[in-house]
Design an enzyme around this catalytic site. Structure first.
Site: not given
Length: 295
Positions: A132-133, A136, A211
């Protein structure tokens, strides 16, 4: 994903327009030009310094592969899958489980995880969080969020200037201009009060949109949405029981779950509601036929 990207561009445009409008309220056309120049300068500052400020404010310390071999190996493998350079790896000494990414572009990325997150999550769940990071970083979300936060903060400062200048101008008015002066004063004060609220709402909308994109991107990188869904359940549960003292409201939007829950923070969420994120991830798993790990 395209819809969320277009939404982000539109919201950033609204935020910049609001900033310029407040500048116009202070100094007319010249004020608008000054505000536009300031917006460009602040965006450049956010682009260049956002990663350093975020890491310093969180108390993150960089670790080498010798100090955290498993974490480095995980980040390296997932970065390869994501098609981005391996980011620097940081650890935050706290029992509160959380993580965030920062960096102005994929070549200058950094991932920070707390010591508490490894104790709470399984290896597969932690991989979902790291993925997930990395999403980003790949999407340059940290840059976009930093720009939004910078402009929103500046709007708040300009709004204060407008309000106080209107109040003091009102005190110096004369009787002949009393009717128009009072109306202008009230209108100016209302604008100064509402503009920061509007800016905050836009900033939060940008954060929530990014997100959702990072959840989908992380699931793609890992190849399975379910570990991230499971991790989010645990992290949301822990956030309400182990507040993160190292986190600040200004950087709360960067973490995978909001580390500043409770009170007014619950009313002004920087993240989508966690159960909605989990539902989307599980729906992705169902669509891809990835039911083998539904447990």
């Amino acid at each position: 994903m395209l819809v969320n990207s277009l939404k982000t561009v539109g919201l950033l445009g609204l935020l910049t327009g609001l900033f310029i409008m407040i500048g116009g309220a202070i100094g007319g056309q010249i004020g608008m030009i000054i505000a536009l120049v300031l917006a460009v300068v602040m965006n450049m500052g956010a682009w260049w310094f956002s990663d350093k400020l975020a890491l310093k404010m969180s108390g993150a310390q960089e670790v080498t592969p010798d100090q955290a071999p498993e974490l480095h190996a995980m980040v390296e493998e997932l970065s390869r899958r994501a098609g981005i350079p391996k980011p620097r790896v940081y650890i935050i000494e706290t029992d509160a489980p959380n993580a965030f990414a920062t960096g102005r572009d994929p070549a200058h990325g950094a991932v920070a995880v707390t010591t508490g997150i490894a104790r709470l999550l399984t290896r597969e769940e932690l991989a979902g969080v790291i993925a997930h990071e990395l999403a980003h970083i790949k999407h340059r979300d940290t840059l976009i969020s930093s720009i939004a936060a910078t402009i929103a903060g500046a709007i708040g400062m300009l709004a204060d200037m407008v309000m106080w200048s209107m109040i003091f101008a009102g005190f110096g008015g004369n009787d002949e201009e009393e009717g128009g002066g009072v109306a202008g004063l009230v209108g100016g004060i209302l604008t100064a009060m509402l503009a920061p609220i509007m800016a905050l709402i836009i900033q939060m909308a940008i954060s929530r949109s990014r997100e959702y994109m990072a959840d989908a991107g992380g699931a793609q990188i890992l190849g399975n949405p379910l570990p991230l869904a499971s991790a989010l359940e645990k992290l949301e549960w822990a956030a309400g029981r182990m507040p993160m003292d190292e986190a600040r409201p200004a950087t709360a939007h960067m973490y995978i779950v909001n580390p500043v829950l409770g009170g007014l923070a619950s009313l002004f969420r920087t993240h989508p509601e966690t159960h909605k994120r989990i539902s989307r991830l599980r729906a992705m798993a169902n669509r891809s036929g990835n039911t083998a790990m539904a447990a």
